[in-house]
Motif scaffolding. Structure first.
Motif, PDB file in Angstrom:
ATOM      1  N   ARG A   1       0.839  -1.208   0.000  1.00 54.71           N
ATOM      2  CA  ARG A   1       0.000   0.000   0.000  1.00 54.71           C
ATOM      3  C   ARG A   1       0.872   1.256   0.000  1.00 54.71           C
ATOM      4  O   ARG A   1       0.595   2.225  -0.704  1.00 54.71           O
ATOM      5  CB  ARG A   1      -0.939  -0.012   1.186  1.00 54.71           C
ATOM      6  N   ALA A   2       1.954   1.234   0.768  1.00 55.36           N
ATOM      7  CA  ALA A   2       2.875   2.375   0.785  1.00 55.36           C
ATOM      8  C   ALA A   2       3.482   2.581  -0.601  1.00 55.36           C
ATOM      9  O   ALA A   2       3.600   3.714  -1.086  1.00 55.36           O
ATOM     10  CB  ALA A   2       3.976   2.154   1.829  1.00 55.36           C
ATOM     11  N   GLU A   3       3.862   1.474  -1.240  1.00 57.77           N
ATOM     12  CA  GLU A   3       4.428   1.553  -2.585  1.00 57.77           C
ATOM     13  C   GLU A   3       3.405   2.120  -3.578  1.00 57.77           C
ATOM     14  O   GLU A   3       3.745   2.927  -4.447  1.00 57.77           O
ATOM     15  CB  GLU A   3       4.877   0.163  -3.027  1.00 57.77           C
ATOM     16  N   MET A   4       2.140   1.725  -3.455  1.00 55.31           N
ATOM     17  CA  MET A   4       1.085   2.247  -4.318  1.00 55.31           C
ATOM     18  C   MET A   4       0.969   3.764  -4.164  1.00 55.31           C
ATOM     19  O   MET A   4       0.882   4.505  -5.151  1.00 55.31           O
ATOM     20  CB  MET A   4      -0.255   1.587  -3.996  1.00 55.31           C
ATOM     21  N   TRP A   5       0.998   4.238  -2.927  1.00 54.42           N
ATOM     22  CA  TRP A   5       0.911   5.681  -2.686  1.00 54.42           C
ATOM     23  C   TRP A   5       2.149   6.409  -3.203  1.00 54.42           C
ATOM     24  O   TRP A   5       2.055   7.524  -3.715  1.00 54.42           O
ATOM     25  CB  TRP A   5       0.683   5.968  -1.196  1.00 54.42           C
ATOM     26  N   LEU A   6       3.305   5.783  -3.090  1.00 52.19           N
ATOM     27  CA  LEU A   6       4.523   6.378  -3.626  1.00 52.19           C
ATOM     28  C   LEU A   6       4.395   6.550  -5.137  1.00 52.19           C
ATOM     29  O   LEU A   6       4.705   7.619  -5.675  1.00 52.19           O
ATOM     30  CB  LEU A   6       5.742   5.518  -3.288  1.00 52.19           C
ATOM     31  N   GLN A   7       3.940   5.517  -5.819  1.00 52.95           N
ATOM     32  CA  GLN A   7       3.770   5.605  -7.275  1.00 52.95           C
ATOM     33  C   GLN A   7       2.729   6.654  -7.651  1.00 52.95           C
ATOM     34  O   GLN A   7       2.901   7.398  -8.625  1.00 52.95           O
ATOM     35  CB  GLN A   7       3.395   4.234  -7.860  1.00 52.95           C
ATOM     36  N   HIS A   8       1.674   6.740  -6.874  1.00 53.36           N
ATOM     37  CA  HIS A   8       0.646   7.761  -7.103  1.00 53.36           C
ATOM     38  C   HIS A   8       1.242   9.164  -6.929  1.00 53.36           C
ATOM     39  O   HIS A   8       0.966  10.070  -7.713  1.00 53.36           O
ATOM     40  CB  HIS A   8      -0.529   7.540  -6.142  1.00 53.36           C
ATOM     41  N   MET A   9       2.041   9.313  -5.924  1.00 55.50           N
ATOM     42  CA  MET A   9       2.697  10.593  -5.652  1.00 55.50           C
ATOM     43  C   MET A   9       3.585  10.996  -6.829  1.00 55.50           C
ATOM     44  O   MET A   9       3.506  12.126  -7.333  1.00 55.50           O
ATOM     45  CB  MET A   9       3.527  10.445  -4.368  1.00 55.50           C
ATOM     46  N   ILE A  10       4.403  10.062  -7.300  1.00 51.46           N
ATOM     47  CA  ILE A  10       5.320  10.332  -8.404  1.00 51.46           C
ATOM     48  C   ILE A  10       4.546  10.631  -9.687  1.00 51.46           C
ATOM     49  O   ILE A  10       4.861  11.584 -10.408  1.00 51.46           O
ATOM     50  CB  ILE A  10       6.291   9.156  -8.598  1.00 51.46           C
ATOM     51  N   SER A  11       3.509   9.847  -9.963  1.00 53.28           N
ATOM     52  CA  SER A  11       2.724  10.068 -11.190  1.00 53.28           C
ATOM     53  C   SER A  11       1.951  11.383 -11.150  1.00 53.28           C
ATOM     54  O   SER A  11       1.574  11.911 -12.194  1.00 53.28           O
ATOM     55  CB  SER A  11       1.782   8.891 -11.455  1.00 53.28           C
ATOM     56  N   SER A  12       1.748  11.925  -9.963  1.00 54.48           N
ATOM     57  CA  SER A  12       1.080  13.224  -9.813  1.00 54.48           C
ATOM     58  C   SER A  12       2.066  14.383  -9.914  1.00 54.48           C
ATOM     59  O   SER A  12       1.685  15.541  -9.736  1.00 54.48           O
ATOM     60  CB  SER A  12       0.360  13.300  -8.468  1.00 54.48           C
ATOM     61  N   GLY A  13       3.344  14.061 -10.161  1.00 51.79           N
ATOM     62  CA  GLY A  13       4.360  15.101 -10.311  1.00 51.79           C
ATOM     63  C   GLY A  13       4.953  15.583  -9.008  1.00 51.79           C
ATOM     64  O   GLY A  13       5.652  16.593  -8.976  1.00 51.79           O
ATOM     65  N   ILE A  14       4.701  14.867  -7.931  1.00 56.18           N
ATOM     66  CA  ILE A  14       5.240  15.245  -6.623  1.00 56.18           C
ATOM     67  C   ILE A  14       6.459  14.365  -6.359  1.00 56.18           C
ATOM     68  O   ILE A  14       6.355  13.137  -6.309  1.00 56.18           O
ATOM     69  CB  ILE A  14       4.199  15.054  -5.504  1.00 56.18           C
ATOM     70  N   GLU A  15       7.619  14.984  -6.222  1.00 57.34           N
ATOM     71  CA  GLU A  15       8.851  14.232  -5.988  1.00 57.34           C
ATOM     72  C   GLU A  15       8.988  13.913  -4.498  1.00 57.34           C
ATOM     73  O   GLU A  15       9.032  14.818  -3.666  1.00 57.34           O
ATOM     74  CB  GLU A  15      10.060  15.022  -6.468  1.00 57.34           C
ATOM     75  N   PRO A  16       9.020  12.629  -4.156  1.00 63.03           N
ATOM     76  CA  PRO A  16       9.174  12.259  -2.746  1.00 63.03           C
ATOM     77  C   PRO A  16      10.497  12.759  -2.180  1.00 63.03           C
ATOM     78  O   PRO A  16      11.488  12.873  -2.907  1.00 63.03           O
ATOM     79  CB  PRO A  16       9.148  10.727  -2.780  1.00 63.03           C
ATOM     80  N   ASP A  17      10.500  13.033  -0.887  1.00 58.85           N
ATOM     81  CA  ASP A  17      11.726  13.461  -0.229  1.00 58.85           C
ATOM     82  C   ASP A  17      12.396  12.269   0.445  1.00 58.85           C
ATOM     83  O   ASP A  17      11.898  11.141   0.404  1.00 58.85           O
ATOM     84  CB  ASP A  17      11.455  14.593   0.771  1.00 58.85           C
TER      85      ASP A  17
END
Length: 148
Positions: free
Chosen positions: A24-40
């Motif tokens: 689930r965390a990985e899914m949210w990470l991919q969603h974050m990246i695909s939304s143009g938000i670069e994880p820190d």
């Protein structure tokens, strides 16, 4: 993990990771990246923590390897996740854990915060020998229980 309306994606990822919900965390990470938000680095650290709990040392190593190219600086806690993942893997991977500890030391990080997780991954006797070889102090807390 539950999604809160006012939580940022990074907070949701951390919550999932803390609960051991790596997929689930990985899914949210991919969603974050695909939304143009670069994880820190904190978000990537949370993902590594989740992968460590499930023994996915290869996934933790890939994240560590990728962060330099993203301009993000890792710290010894990424290596704690990697070593912990080696310990949690089935079967356990003590040789990979030892290699990760050496890699951490070669990067100039302090090994002291990792002694407990190294001990769990390679056993007490091997941990003592590694720490002596790499000149990492073993304090009284490291000789005791698990990793914080």
């Amino acid at each position: 993990c539950a999604r809160s309306g006012d939580s940022s994606r990074a907070e949701v990822i951390n919550t999932c990771a803390t609960k051991g919900e790596a997929k689930r965390a990985e899914m949210w990470l991919q969603h974050m990246i695909s939304s143009g938000i670069e994880p820190d680095v904190v978000t990537y650290g949370a993902i590594c923590k989740a992968y460590a709990r499930e023994g996915s040392h290869g996934k933790v190593q890939r994240i560590i390897d990728s962060l330099d190219s993203k301009g993000l600086r890792i710290n010894e806690y990424f290596y704690a996740s990697l070593i912990g993942a080696c310990s949690s893997a089935r079967p356990p991977q003590p040789n990979l854990a030892e290699r990760a500890f050496r890699q951490c030391m070669q990067r100039g990080f302090s090994g002291a915060p990792l002694v407990r997780v190294v001990r769990r991954a390679v056993g007490w006797n091997r941990c003592v020998l590694l720490c002596e070889e790499l000149k990492v102090p073993i304090d009284q807390a490291a000789a005791g229980g698990g990793v914080g």
